[in-house]
Design an enzyme around this catalytic site. Structure first.
Site, mmCIF file in Angstrom:
data_model
loop_
_atom_site.group_PDB
_atom_site.id
_atom_site.type_symbol
_atom_site.label_atom_id
_atom_site.label_comp_id
_atom_site.label_asym_id
_atom_site.label_seq_id
_atom_site.Cartn_x
_atom_site.Cartn_y
_atom_site.Cartn_z
ATOM 1 N N ARG A 1 0.797 -1.225 0.000
ATOM 2 C CA ARG A 1 0.000 0.000 0.000
ATOM 3 C C ARG A 1 0.834 1.281 0.000
ATOM 4 O O ARG A 1 0.611 2.182 -0.811
ATOM 5 C CB ARG A 1 -0.929 0.042 1.230
ATOM 6 C CG ARG A 1 -2.216 -0.699 1.052
ATOM 7 C CD ARG A 1 -2.634 -1.311 2.363
ATOM 8 N NE ARG A 1 -1.712 -2.387 2.667
ATOM 9 C CZ ARG A 1 -1.865 -3.643 2.219
ATOM 10 N NH1 ARG A 1 -2.936 -3.963 1.558
ATOM 11 N NH2 ARG A 1 -0.962 -4.574 2.462
ATOM 12 N N THR A 2 1.782 1.372 0.933
ATOM 13 C CA THR A 2 2.507 2.641 1.076
ATOM 14 C C THR A 2 3.340 2.922 -0.171
ATOM 15 O O THR A 2 3.296 4.022 -0.730
ATOM 16 C CB THR A 2 3.400 2.606 2.338
ATOM 17 O OG1 THR A 2 2.623 2.133 3.432
ATOM 18 C CG2 THR A 2 3.945 3.981 2.664
ATOM 19 N N HIS B 1 4.666 5.741 11.674
ATOM 20 C CA HIS B 1 4.230 5.624 10.274
ATOM 21 C C HIS B 1 3.309 6.823 10.042
ATOM 22 O O HIS B 1 2.084 6.694 9.973
ATOM 23 C CB HIS B 1 3.485 4.298 10.087
ATOM 24 C CG HIS B 1 3.236 3.894 8.659
ATOM 25 N ND1 HIS B 1 3.379 4.766 7.596
ATOM 26 C CD2 HIS B 1 2.854 2.702 8.123
ATOM 27 C CE1 HIS B 1 3.091 4.127 6.471
ATOM 28 N NE2 HIS B 1 2.775 2.872 6.766
ATOM 29 N N LYS C 1 26.577 -3.798 -0.703
ATOM 30 C CA LYS C 1 28.044 -3.687 -0.782
ATOM 31 C C LYS C 1 28.613 -2.990 0.447
ATOM 32 O O LYS C 1 29.791 -2.668 0.488
ATOM 33 C CB LYS C 1 28.440 -2.877 -2.022
ATOM 34 C CG LYS C 1 27.974 -3.448 -3.342
ATOM 35 C CD LYS C 1 28.452 -2.519 -4.467
ATOM 36 C CE LYS C 1 27.765 -2.847 -5.771
ATOM 37 N NZ LYS C 1 27.996 -1.797 -6.779
ATOM 38 N N ARG D 1 11.272 3.634 3.943
ATOM 39 C CA ARG D 1 10.864 2.671 4.984
ATOM 40 C C ARG D 1 12.081 1.843 5.364
ATOM 41 O O ARG D 1 12.809 1.371 4.500
ATOM 42 C CB ARG D 1 9.748 1.751 4.484
ATOM 43 C CG ARG D 1 9.435 0.615 5.460
ATOM 44 C CD ARG D 1 8.224 -0.193 5.064
ATOM 45 N NE ARG D 1 7.002 0.575 5.233
ATOM 46 C CZ ARG D 1 5.770 0.072 5.043
ATOM 47 N NH1 ARG D 1 5.633 -1.190 4.691
ATOM 48 N NH2 ARG D 1 4.709 0.821 5.216
HETATM 49 N N1 CP Z 1 -0.512 -0.005 5.823
HETATM 50 C C1 CP Z 1 0.714 -0.246 5.291
HETATM 51 O O1 CP Z 1 1.720 0.355 5.667
HETATM 52 O O2 CP Z 1 0.715 -1.215 4.336
HETATM 53 P P1 CP Z 1 1.983 -1.716 3.506
HETATM 54 O O3 CP Z 1 2.891 -2.446 4.491
HETATM 55 O O4 CP Z 1 1.433 -2.611 2.432
HETATM 56 O O5 CP Z 1 2.691 -0.507 2.963
#
Ligand code: CP
Length: 330
Positions: free
Chosen positions: A53-54, A136, A85, A106
């Protein structure tokens, strides 16, 4: 700074501007699909942990506004980045910002995105897409947008004339269910709800297995806000009584050092038709997704189940965020 590493950076006026912009992005997508305001702009999408999603909603957001993206898989799948590396995260991001205008990052290490954004020598905006069990923030933005949108609180809450003010009696009751210890989405959401509880009283009800309780640093943060109350529940049927929102989370298997501890708590709670039959008729059910087995698919057809609409809102909110970060105005 245009970095977004924590929801603690977000002001109420910033939130309102973002949500107004997100509403206009939704209309834009649903009418003509998008526009070209981010033409020639490039997003670096850097994921050292798995994401559907993100990563995809940021990439789609960029493309719907006429921009483009480059994706770096830092370990979620094949690890094709130079970190293999031995390159530091700071150097990788400094490299990418030579080619891109904004970085979405991320990483499994809590605090790593903050470290890179604030002290890593970067000069362009860095957006936190999840740092370990930390935060998040963009998920919290789309979650609060969804709550306001679904409950009809919307932007009116700030102006004191919510059409549902009587219905909600000036109180917003949010149940957070599941793995609140490891769930970075609930850490950010609890803080952002507390920050935005200006015209209403916020009640956060934490319902967790004993070993997965909300961390004290989040509770202490929420405690600073006079309109925010926090309560602990062990029985989900009791917790949902009088609730406006049930926010469900997955047990985060990947965060457990000892798999036996995961086995002890997995399946400890479930949202199914039986629970929904004793929940309030106006209570929405949310989940950041992905889910495993904590919400039965039988709940999906219930109009109160809004986790797929929540997921769709992610793209509108991220379109708004990218537009504001890169252009400075809607
Ligand atoms: N909600 C969320 O962060 O989903 P993903 O891990 O798919 O990005």
């Amino acid at each position: 700074s245009s970095n977004l590493v924590s929801v603690t950076q977000i002001s109420t006026s910033g939130l309102l501007l973002l949500f107004e912009t997100a509403q206009s992005m939704r209309t834009l997508v649903r009418t003509v699909g998008g526009d070209s305001r981010l033409r020639h702009r490039v997003l670096a999408s850097v994921f050292y942990e798995a994401s559907t999603r993100t990563s995809c909603s940021f990439q789609a957001a960029m493309m719907r506004l006429g921009g483009t993206f480059l994706h770096v898989d830092g370990g979620a799948g094949g690890n094709t980045s130079a970190s293999k590396k031995g390159e530091s995260l700071e150097d990788t991001i400094r490299c990418l910002e030579c080619y891109a205008d904004v970085t979405v990052l991320r990483h499994p290490t809590t605090g790593s995105v903050q470290r890179v954004a604030l002290g890593g020598g970067t000069v362009k905006p860095v957006i936190n897409a999840g740092d370990g069990v930390g935060e998040h923030p963009t998920q919290a933005l789309l979650d609060v947008f969804t709550i306001w949108d679904e409950l009809g609180l919307s932007l009116d809450i700030e102006h004191g004339d919510s059409k549902n003010e009587t219905k909600h009696a000036g109180q917003l009751v949010v149940v957070m269910l599941g793995d609140l210890k490891h769930g970075r989405t609930v850490h950010s959401l609890a803080k952002l709800l507390a920050r935005s509880s200006i015209k209403h009283e916020l009640v956060l009800r934490y319902c967790t297995p004993k070993t997965l309780e909300m961390p004290s640093h989040v509770k202490e943060y929420v405690d600073q806000f006079p309109n925010a109350k926090q309560e602990e529940y062990s029985d989900i049927r009791e917790a949902v009584q009088g609730a406006n929102v049930l926010y469900v989370t997955r047990v985060q298997k990947e965060r457990f050092e000892d798999i036996k501890h995961y086995e002890d708590v997995k399946g400890a709670y479930v949202v199914d038709g039986t629970l929904m039959s004793c929940a309030p008729p106006g209570m929405i059910v949310m989940h950041p997704l992905p889910r495993v087995d904590e919400i039965h698919t039988e709940v999906d057809a219930d109009p109160r189940a809004c986790y797929f609409r929540e997921m769709e809102n992610g793209m509108f909110v991220r379109m708004a965020l990218l537009s504001l970060v890169l252009l400075g105005s809607p």
